[in-house]
Design a protein around this motif. Structure first.
Motif, PDB file in Angstrom:
ATOM      1  N   LEU A 209       0.819  -1.215   0.000  1.00 38.22           N
ATOM      2  CA  LEU A 209       0.000   0.000   0.000  1.00 38.22           C
ATOM      3  C   LEU A 209       0.849   1.259   0.000  1.00 38.22           C
ATOM      4  CD1 LEU A 209      -2.894  -0.939   2.455  1.00 38.22           C
ATOM      5  CD2 LEU A 209      -2.989  -0.802  -0.028  1.00 38.22           C
ATOM      6  N   VAL A 210       2.069   1.157   0.528  1.00 31.51           N
ATOM      7  CA  VAL A 210       2.992   2.300   0.496  1.00 31.51           C
ATOM      8  C   VAL A 210       3.325   2.635  -0.958  1.00 31.51           C
ATOM      9  CG1 VAL A 210       5.269   3.140   1.182  1.00 31.51           C
ATOM     10  CG2 VAL A 210       3.923   1.714   2.763  1.00 31.51           C
ATOM     11  N   ASP A 211       3.549   1.588  -1.765  1.00 33.73           N
ATOM     12  CA  ASP A 211       3.819   1.803  -3.196  1.00 33.73           C
ATOM     13  C   ASP A 211       2.611   2.455  -3.869  1.00 33.73           C
ATOM     14  OD1 ASP A 211       6.249   0.553  -2.788  1.00 33.73           O
ATOM     15  OD2 ASP A 211       5.502  -1.422  -3.399  1.00 33.73           O
ATOM     16  N   PHE A 212       1.406   1.943  -3.569  1.00 33.84           N
ATOM     17  CA  PHE A 212       0.191   2.530  -4.141  1.00 33.84           C
ATOM     18  C   PHE A 212       0.104   4.013  -3.756  1.00 33.84           C
ATOM     19  CE2 PHE A 212      -2.612  -1.589  -4.203  1.00 33.84           C
ATOM     20  CZ  PHE A 212      -1.678  -2.195  -5.018  1.00 33.84           C
ATOM     21  N   ALA A 213       0.320   4.272  -2.482  1.00 29.11           N
ATOM     22  CA  ALA A 213       0.183   5.646  -1.976  1.00 29.11           C
ATOM     23  C   ALA A 213       1.166   6.589  -2.654  1.00 29.11           C
ATOM     24  CB  ALA A 213       0.398   5.653  -0.454  1.00 29.11           C
ATOM     25  N   ASN A 214       2.417   6.173  -2.783  1.00 31.11           N
ATOM     26  CA  ASN A 214       3.429   7.028  -3.428  1.00 31.11           C
ATOM     27  C   ASN A 214       3.074   7.319  -4.879  1.00 31.11           C
ATOM     28  OD1 ASN A 214       5.546   7.798  -1.575  1.00 31.11           O
ATOM     29  ND2 ASN A 214       6.033   5.618  -1.386  1.00 31.11           N
ATOM     30  N   THR A 215       2.606   6.296  -5.600  1.00 29.52           N
ATOM     31  CA  THR A 215       2.226   6.505  -7.008  1.00 29.52           C
ATOM     32  C   THR A 215       1.077   7.489  -7.114  1.00 29.52           C
ATOM     33  OG1 THR A 215       2.916   4.247  -7.576  1.00 29.52           O
ATOM     34  CG2 THR A 215       1.419   5.352  -9.112  1.00 29.52           C
ATOM     35  N   ILE A 216       0.080   7.338  -6.262  1.00 28.47           N
ATOM     36  CA  ILE A 216      -1.081   8.237  -6.295  1.00 28.47           C
ATOM     37  C   ILE A 216      -0.670   9.670  -5.942  1.00 28.47           C
ATOM     38  CG2 ILE A 216      -3.272   8.773  -5.141  1.00 28.47           C
ATOM     39  CD1 ILE A 216      -3.693   5.692  -4.917  1.00 28.47           C
ATOM     40  N   ILE A 217       0.186   9.812  -4.940  1.00 25.59           N
ATOM     41  CA  ILE A 217       0.661  11.159  -4.549  1.00 25.59           C
ATOM     42  C   ILE A 217       1.411  11.822  -5.710  1.00 25.59           C
ATOM     43  CG2 ILE A 217       2.303  12.400  -3.076  1.00 25.59           C
ATOM     44  CD1 ILE A 217       1.670  10.269  -0.897  1.00 25.59           C
ATOM     45  N   ASN A 218       2.339  11.087  -6.302  1.00 27.43           N
ATOM     46  CA  ASN A 218       3.203  11.659  -7.346  1.00 27.43           C
ATOM     47  C   ASN A 218       2.461  11.950  -8.639  1.00 27.43           C
ATOM     48  OD1 ASN A 218       5.427  11.518  -5.634  1.00 27.43           O
ATOM     49  ND2 ASN A 218       5.955   9.437  -6.288  1.00 27.43           N
ATOM     50  N   SER A 219       1.365  11.217  -8.898  1.00 32.89           N
ATOM     51  CA  SER A 219       0.627  11.395 -10.162  1.00 32.89           C
ATOM     52  C   SER A 219      -0.586  12.307 -10.028  1.00 32.89           C
ATOM     53  CB  SER A 219       0.167  10.021 -10.686  1.00 32.89           C
ATOM     54  OG  SER A 219       1.261   9.158 -10.872  1.00 32.89           O
ATOM     55  N   ASN A 220      -0.866  12.760  -8.808  1.00 34.54           N
ATOM     56  CA  ASN A 220      -2.069  13.572  -8.597  1.00 34.54           C
ATOM     57  C   ASN A 220      -1.760  14.731  -7.647  1.00 34.54           C
ATOM     58  OD1 ASN A 220      -4.421  11.745  -9.837  1.00 34.54           O
ATOM     59  ND2 ASN A 220      -2.978  10.418  -8.766  1.00 34.54           N
ATOM     60  N   LYS A 221      -0.882  15.614  -8.096  1.00 27.26           N
ATOM     61  CA  LYS A 221      -0.418  16.723  -7.256  1.00 27.26           C
ATOM     62  C   LYS A 221      -1.548  17.667  -6.840  1.00 27.26           C
ATOM     63  CE  LYS A 221       4.033  15.673  -7.734  1.00 27.26           C
ATOM     64  NZ  LYS A 221       4.849  15.214  -6.593  1.00 27.26           N
ATOM     65  N   GLU A 222      -2.618  17.686  -7.632  1.00 31.62           N
ATOM     66  CA  GLU A 222      -3.695  18.625  -7.349  1.00 31.62           C
ATOM     67  C   GLU A 222      -4.604  18.160  -6.213  1.00 31.62           C
ATOM     68  OE1 GLU A 222      -5.573  15.493  -9.867  1.00 31.62           O
ATOM     69  OE2 GLU A 222      -3.602  16.453  -9.688  1.00 31.62           O
ATOM     70  N   LEU A 223      -4.500  16.902  -5.807  1.00 31.68           N
ATOM     71  CA  LEU A 223      -5.407  16.365  -4.794  1.00 31.68           C
ATOM     72  C   LEU A 223      -4.967  16.737  -3.377  1.00 31.68           C
ATOM     73  CD1 LEU A 223      -6.175  12.774  -6.148  1.00 31.68           C
ATOM     74  CD2 LEU A 223      -7.546  14.852  -6.386  1.00 31.68           C
ATOM     75  N   ALA A 224      -5.961  17.035  -2.543  1.00 32.71           N
ATOM     76  CA  ALA A 224      -5.708  17.298  -1.124  1.00 32.71           C
ATOM     77  C   ALA A 224      -6.207  16.094  -0.325  1.00 32.71           C
ATOM     78  CB  ALA A 224      -6.433  18.557  -0.678  1.00 32.71           C
ATOM     79  N   PHE A 225      -5.405  15.662   0.642  1.00 32.81           N
ATOM     80  CA  PHE A 225      -5.750  14.456   1.400  1.00 32.81           C
ATOM     81  C   PHE A 225      -6.036  14.803   2.862  1.00 32.81           C
ATOM     82  CE2 PHE A 225      -3.027  13.206  -2.153  1.00 32.81           C
ATOM     83  CZ  PHE A 225      -3.794  12.207  -2.741  1.00 32.81           C
ATOM     84  N   ASP A 226      -6.933  15.814   3.014  1.00 26.72           N
ATOM     85  CA  ASP A 226      -7.240  16.264   4.373  1.00 26.72           C
ATOM     86  C   ASP A 226      -8.613  15.793   4.858  1.00 26.72           C
ATOM     87  OD1 ASP A 226      -8.596  17.753   2.556  1.00 26.72           O
ATOM     88  OD2 ASP A 226      -8.083  19.712   3.417  1.00 26.72           O
ATOM     89  N   ASN A 227      -9.428  15.231   3.932  1.00 29.01           N
ATOM     90  CA  ASN A 227     -10.759  14.765   4.320  1.00 29.01           C
ATOM     91  C   ASN A 227     -11.120  13.525   3.497  1.00 29.01           C
ATOM     92  OD1 ASN A 227     -13.783  14.553   4.125  1.00 29.01           O
ATOM     93  ND2 ASN A 227     -13.644  16.216   5.616  1.00 29.01           N
TER      94      ASN A 227
END
Length: 577
Positions: A209-227
């Motif tokens: 899941l760490v790999d999944f999370a890093n890929t999603i973070i790096n490919s979706n800079k516009e997303l906010a993960f606060d809610n």
């Protein structure tokens, strides 16, 4: 060329002629008449049970009837050398050597079609297999079913049926919500150093899941993960994509590529559950009722609630099944019924489901739904893939891993390779448990069936290499006048069983028959090869460092069948080992 079908066809013709002459009475069908290779202690090429099948209706002993029929069979076939009757009424036939010369000519001239049953009707199959939840990598528990489904597909395709390979993506429901939450917490852990709630039993703790999370973070800079609630839909979509990408990679490492991936979520969004419920209501297969407590659950703790139930008992199930829960949400079974309606609407002749051992109890209910949806046309076939036990040093083996609390497909393939994984997973019938022994898989001996079959092909390739010829090239022979020895005919007998092996594997959906057959053929070949150690005249390469055409053709026929079988299994045939 199927010598068994040819033999039975000739016998049927003789029986019809004898019936027209009022000499014998025919049964209603010829279905029980068969032709087989007799046991080794009988040095004959083919055996038939026709006399025993006709005995009762003709009120004659099988032996007397066999004597009568054997004379007629020999009279009508100039290629028969010897025909004898054996108790309790078998007719054993030995052909003249020219028969095997004609046989080998056919399989050399038509190598790509040898084994295909051109007489049977061809169907359109949909094979659904693997279909693991898209929440992480595939593990060893999925591996056997994956290979089983893929090789059944290959067998049917080889036999000229149309086949579609499908993966049902269970991307809807609470498990997927919890999976998406797990990815969300990993993202929070990376971005904000929030500790992952490791003690929450609903979450997925695997490091992948760490790999999944890093890929999603790096490919979706516009997303906010606060809610989580605000981002759920988008994160859910991205997480499923990551899981399926990993699953497809796992499958590719096994040599498996599906034609279709069908989303449960899309079926729900397209209102296909509601549509199938309406269809079943119209057919009067639904009612409101209550379900008794399952056997393993204490009656005192079970609360009976009124639910929407499917009348699966009308189709052989042991109880009716809930399509809708008491809170109004659809059950998992409802989505599965909708999915099978979707399959049926695509007009396949047969649906094949490959199920894991833990889903064996699901067969009755899903079969019942398909019978209801298809008006009892019996279109669904379910095959169960039993458990695999990994053995090393004669004890259960646990490999080191970083994926969670299980052994992944990638772990297994990395340890023993794709070929060994596929071949050994098929080495026993899928309905019995399988011991996967790492020590045997790595041996270079007869105890390793994969090695033994591959070594057969490599030995034949070495002869062709000696002649500076390509084992894969077509052998041109203008005049077939070979006369093969009894040792060689013994191997040709085994080759003659290849179409029967394909027919049984195809009709019964039993792919384990192919590696077993290939091992037996390889054993016959190695035994014959080894005769040359003590008898120089039986060596393939003679004193003049050459090889006769009959030996070259003989080797080529073996190589063709081995290559054909290994291609179906999805395993390499190396020319050097």
């Amino acid at each position: 060329m199927n010598i068994f079908d040819d033999c039975i066809d000739k016998i049927k013709k003789i029986l019809i002629e004898l019936s027209e002459k009022k000499i014998i009475v025919l049964p209603e069908t010829f279905n029980s008449i068969n032709a087989e290779i007799p046991p080794l202690q009988f040095d004959y090429d083919i055996s038939t049970n026709v006399a025993m099948v006709l005995s009762k209706i003709n009120k004659k002993s099988p032996l007397d009837l066999a004597e009568l029929l054997s004379k007629e069979i020999k009279k009508n076939d100039p290629l028969i050398d010897v025909i004898v009757v054996a108790k309790p009424g078998f007719i054993n036939i030995k052909f003249k050597p020219i028969f095997w010369t004609n046989f080998i000519k056919q399989i050399i001239n038509y190598p790509k079609t040898f084994g295909i049953n051109n007489k049977e009707k061809k169907y359109n199959y949909l094979i659904e297999f693997v279909s693991a939840n898209p929440t992480g990598p595939l593990h060893v528990g999925h591996c056997r079913g994956a290979v089983l489904g893929d090789v059944i597909s290959n067998i049917l395709s080889f036999n000229n049926h149309k086949v579609t390979k499908e993966y049902y993506v269970n991307d809807y429901g609470n498990q997927i919500i919890n999976f998406t939450k797990s990815v969300y917490y990993r993202i929070r852990e990376i971005l904000f150093k929030d500790p992952f709630p490791i003690n929450n039993p609903d979450l997925y703790p695997g490091d992948y899941l760490v790999d999944f999370a890093n890929t999603i973070i790096n490919s979706n800079k516009e997303l906010a993960f606060d809610n989580f609630d605000k981002i759920f839909e988008r994160l859910n979509e991205l997480s499923i994509i990551e899981a399926l990408t990993l699953i497809k990679k796992n499958l590719k490492s096994l040599g498996i590529i599906h034609d279709n991936f069908v989303s449960e979520k899309q079926l729900v969004l397209n209102k296909e559950v509601e549509k199938v419920v309406d269809f079943l209501k119209e057919q009067n297969f639904l009612y409101k009722g209550k379900i008794k407590a399952p056997i393993k659950i204490n009656d005192d703790k079970w609360v009976e609630r009124e639910q929407l139930l499917f009348k699966s008992t009308e189709f052989g199930d042991d109880k009716d099944r809930a399509l809708q829960k008491s809170d109004g949400t659809w059950s998992y079974f409802a989505s599965d019924v909708a999915y099978h309606k979707n399959k049926l609407d695509r007009n396949f002749d047969f649906l094949i489901n490959i199920l894991g051992a833990d889903h064996a109890g699901y067969i009755k209910r899903i079969s019942s739904s398909v019978d209801a949806l298809s008006k009892k046309k019996k279109k669904l076939i379910c095959k169960v893939s039993q458990l695999v036990k990994l053995i090393k040093d004669n004890k259960p083996y646990k490999m080191s891993k970083r994926k969670g609390d299980y052994i992944t497909v990638d772990d297994l393939v990395e340890e023993v390779g794709k070929d060994a994984t596929r071949f050994i997973m098929l080495n026993r019938s899928s309905d019995v448990e399988l011991d996967f022994n790492f020590d045997s898989v790595k041996e270079k001996s007869k105890d390793n069936p994969l090695y033994y079959v591959q070594y057969c092909y490599a030995r034949i390739s070495s002869v062709y290499r000696h002649l500076n010829r390509d084992i894969n090239s077509k052998v041109e022979v203008k005049d077939f006048k070979f006369e093969y020895s009894r040792e060689e005919i013994k191997i040709l007998r085994k080759i003659s069983e290849w179409p029967k092996c394909i027919e049984q594997a195809s009709n019964k959906l039993e792919p384990h028959r192919i590696p077993i057959y290939l091992y037996e053929l390889a054993s016959e070949f190695h035994s014959y090869w080894n005769l040359g150690k003590d008898e120089p005249e039986k060596r393939f390469i003679n004193k003049q460092k050459n090889i006769s055409d009959d030996k070259l053709i003989f080797l080529k026929s073996i190589a063709n069948v081995v290559k054909s079988g290994m291609d179906i299994i999805g395993v390499e045939t190396p020319e050097k080992m």
